[in-house]
Design an enzyme around this catalytic site. Structure first.
Site, PDB file in Angstrom:
ATOM      1  N   GLY A  95      93.036  36.318  -9.863  1.00  0.00           N
ATOM      2  CA  GLY A  95      93.913  36.985 -10.731  1.00  0.00           C
ATOM      3  C   GLY A  95      95.018  36.150 -11.508  1.00  0.00           C
ATOM      4  O   GLY A  95      96.173  36.704 -12.060  1.00  0.00           O
TER       5      GLY A  95
ATOM      6  N   ILE B 138      89.900  39.108  -7.509  1.00  0.00           N
ATOM      7  CA  ILE B 138      89.223  38.395  -8.476  1.00  0.00           C
ATOM      8  C   ILE B 138      89.316  39.271  -9.529  1.00  0.00           C
ATOM      9  O   ILE B 138      88.612  40.501  -9.431  1.00  0.00           O
ATOM     10  CB  ILE B 138      87.978  37.897  -8.175  1.00  0.00           C
ATOM     11  CG1 ILE B 138      88.177  36.681  -7.197  1.00  0.00           C
ATOM     12  CG2 ILE B 138      86.996  37.313  -9.302  1.00  0.00           C
ATOM     13  CD1 ILE B 138      87.071  35.939  -6.332  1.00  0.00           C
TER      14      ILE B 138
ATOM     15  N   ASN C  63      86.931  28.471 -14.627  1.00  0.00           N
ATOM     16  CA  ASN C  63      85.630  29.085 -14.474  1.00  0.00           C
ATOM     17  C   ASN C  63      85.155  29.932 -15.639  1.00  0.00           C
ATOM     18  O   ASN C  63      85.659  31.095 -15.438  1.00  0.00           O
ATOM     19  CB  ASN C  63      85.524  29.754 -13.083  1.00  0.00           C
ATOM     20  CG  ASN C  63      84.164  30.200 -12.688  1.00  0.00           C
ATOM     21  OD1 ASN C  63      83.184  29.947 -13.363  1.00  0.00           O
ATOM     22  ND2 ASN C  63      84.164  30.783 -11.510  1.00  0.00           N
TER      23      ASN C  63
ATOM     24  N   GLU D 167      90.532  31.964  -2.479  1.00  0.00           N
ATOM     25  CA  GLU D 167      90.377  33.133  -3.464  1.00  0.00           C
ATOM     26  C   GLU D 167      89.975  34.546  -2.507  1.00  0.00           C
ATOM     27  O   GLU D 167      89.147  34.735  -2.250  1.00  0.00           O
ATOM     28  CB  GLU D 167      89.307  33.113  -4.446  1.00  0.00           C
ATOM     29  CG  GLU D 167      89.486  32.113  -5.346  1.00  0.00           C
ATOM     30  CD  GLU D 167      88.471  32.217  -6.592  1.00  0.00           C
ATOM     31  OE1 GLU D 167      89.305  31.926  -7.739  1.00  0.00           O
ATOM     32  OE2 GLU D 167      87.324  32.404  -6.511  1.00  0.00           O
TER      33      GLU D 167
ATOM     34  N   SER E 262      89.088  35.116 -16.039  1.00  0.00           N
ATOM     35  CA  SER E 262      89.307  36.203 -16.936  1.00  0.00           C
ATOM     36  C   SER E 262      90.396  35.956 -17.755  1.00  0.00           C
ATOM     37  O   SER E 262      90.191  36.140 -19.232  1.00  0.00           O
ATOM     38  CB  SER E 262      89.368  37.530 -16.371  1.00  0.00           C
ATOM     39  OG  SER E 262      90.063  37.427 -15.180  1.00  0.00           O
TER      40      SER E 262
ATOM     41  N   LYS F  33      82.452  31.360 -15.597  1.00  0.00           N
ATOM     42  CA  LYS F  33      81.462  32.546 -15.145  1.00  0.00           C
ATOM     43  C   LYS F  33      80.386  32.399 -16.134  1.00  0.00           C
ATOM     44  O   LYS F  33      79.805  31.786 -16.537  1.00  0.00           O
ATOM     45  CB  LYS F  33      82.205  33.842 -14.888  1.00  0.00           C
ATOM     46  CG  LYS F  33      83.351  33.623 -13.884  1.00  0.00           C
ATOM     47  CD  LYS F  33      83.822  34.660 -13.368  1.00  0.00           C
ATOM     48  CE  LYS F  33      84.884  34.239 -12.090  1.00  0.00           C
ATOM     49  NZ  LYS F  33      85.475  35.379 -11.393  1.00  0.00           N
TER      50      LYS F  33
ATOM     51  N   HIS G  37      81.168  29.827  -4.336  1.00  0.00           N
ATOM     52  CA  HIS G  37      82.080  30.912  -5.168  1.00  0.00           C
ATOM     53  C   HIS G  37      81.940  32.177  -4.475  1.00  0.00           C
ATOM     54  O   HIS G  37      80.748  32.445  -3.971  1.00  0.00           O
ATOM     55  CB  HIS G  37      82.078  30.783  -6.547  1.00  0.00           C
ATOM     56  CG  HIS G  37      82.965  31.497  -7.290  1.00  0.00           C
ATOM     57  ND1 HIS G  37      82.954  33.155  -7.308  1.00  0.00           N
ATOM     58  CD2 HIS G  37      84.103  30.941  -7.724  1.00  0.00           C
ATOM     59  CE1 HIS G  37      83.861  33.402  -7.928  1.00  0.00           C
ATOM     60  NE2 HIS G  37      84.832  32.265  -8.314  1.00  0.00           N
TER      61      HIS G  37
HETATM   62  O1  G3P Z   1      86.766  31.164  -9.993  1.00  0.00           O
HETATM   63  C1  G3P Z   1      87.884  31.853 -10.632  1.00  0.00           C
HETATM   64  C2  G3P Z   1      87.829  33.174 -10.253  1.00  0.00           C
HETATM   65  O2  G3P Z   1      87.125  33.493  -9.088  1.00  0.00           O
HETATM   66  C3  G3P Z   1      88.890  33.798 -10.453  1.00  0.00           C
HETATM   67  O3  G3P Z   1      88.969  34.836 -11.530  1.00  0.00           O
HETATM   68  O4  G3P Z   1      89.079  36.340 -13.344  1.00  0.00           O
HETATM   69  O5  G3P Z   1      90.489  36.506 -11.380  1.00  0.00           O
HETATM   70  O6  G3P Z   1      90.809  34.448 -12.737  1.00  0.00           O
HETATM   71  P1  G3P Z   1      89.705  35.711 -12.537  1.00  0.00           P
END
Ligand code: G3P
Length: 216
Positions: free
Chosen positions: A175, A140, A5, A135, A197, A7, A87
């Site tokens: 994460g 996140i 994603n 999630e 991320s 984003k 999301h």
């Molecule tokens: O959609 C995936 C996301 O919400 C997780 O974000 O940055 O923790 O990998 P991240």
């Protein structure tokens, strides 16, 4: 499946296309399914470049008098394969989730419905999405993976969905940053991970993705 994603980390078309190219190369090398979800404005060019593109959001409305919405029919026209729905950063009411899943499937597209915890995952699995992605919102963007820090969330989600709607596949995210995080997610019974991320900020995104894909 690995769902990347993007984003709105990417503010120009350059990086989404670069990431789509990387995904294509790693799929070619490994055969692992890798989905890329670029910002909405870049869906068209991304889908022309790479076959497994998802939207980050879809609205439940039919095309018509709905200013600013993204209808499923438009995604289908763009040759996008599916969409995230609900999301954590784009939550919508339950009836809208149900309607969005139905409209997406009606036009032949796939659905990944996001949920914040095992109970919500089980409830939303009754809407028959292709995937539920659990999630925990607090992880996140934290760099601390749900699979290593809260494995019980995944185990419980997998158990509840097996009881409620076993056809629905389970992904986890929040994460996810290392090969071990992915390994753990698979061991806990998921079909894959979604992440943002750690991938977009990786020094060498291709090498990073190769490492994650090597686990499958
Ligand atoms: O959609 C995936 C996301 O919400 C997780 O974000 O940055 O923790 O990998 P991240």
């Amino acid at each position: 499946m690995i769902l990347l994603n993007l984003k709105t980390y990417e503010q120009t078309i350059k990086n989404p296309l670069f990431f789509a190219d990387i995904a294509k190369e790693v799929v070619g090398e490994t055969g692992v399914r890798i989905v890329v979800a670029p910002p909405a404005a870049y869906l068209k060019e991304s889908a022309e470049r790479y076959a497994d593109i998802f939207a980050q959001h879809v609205d439940a409305f039919e095309p018509g008098a709905h200013t600013g919405s993204i209808p499923a029919e438009v995604l289908a026209q763009l040759h996008v394969k599916g969409s995230l729905i609900n999301h954590s950063e784009k939550r919508i009411p339950k009836d809208a989730i149900k309607a969005a899943v139905e409209r997406m499937h009606h036009v032949g597209l796939e659905t990944v419905v996001c949920a914040e915890n095992p109970e919500e995952s089980a409830e939303l699995s009754q809407f028959e999405p292709n995937f539920i992605a659990v999630e925990p919102p607090e992880l996140i963007g934290s760099g601390v993976s749900v699979s290593t820090s809260k494995p019980e969330v995944i185990t419980k989600t997998v158990q509840l969905i097996k009881k409620t709607n076993p056809k629905v596949r389970v992904l986890c995210g929040a994460g996810v940053s290392t090969k071990d995080d992915v390994q753990k997610a698979l061991e806990l019974g998921t079909d894959g991970v979604l992440l943002a991320s750690a991938f977009v900020k990786a020094k060498n995104p291709k090498e990073f993705l190769q490492q994650l894909a090597s686990v499958f």
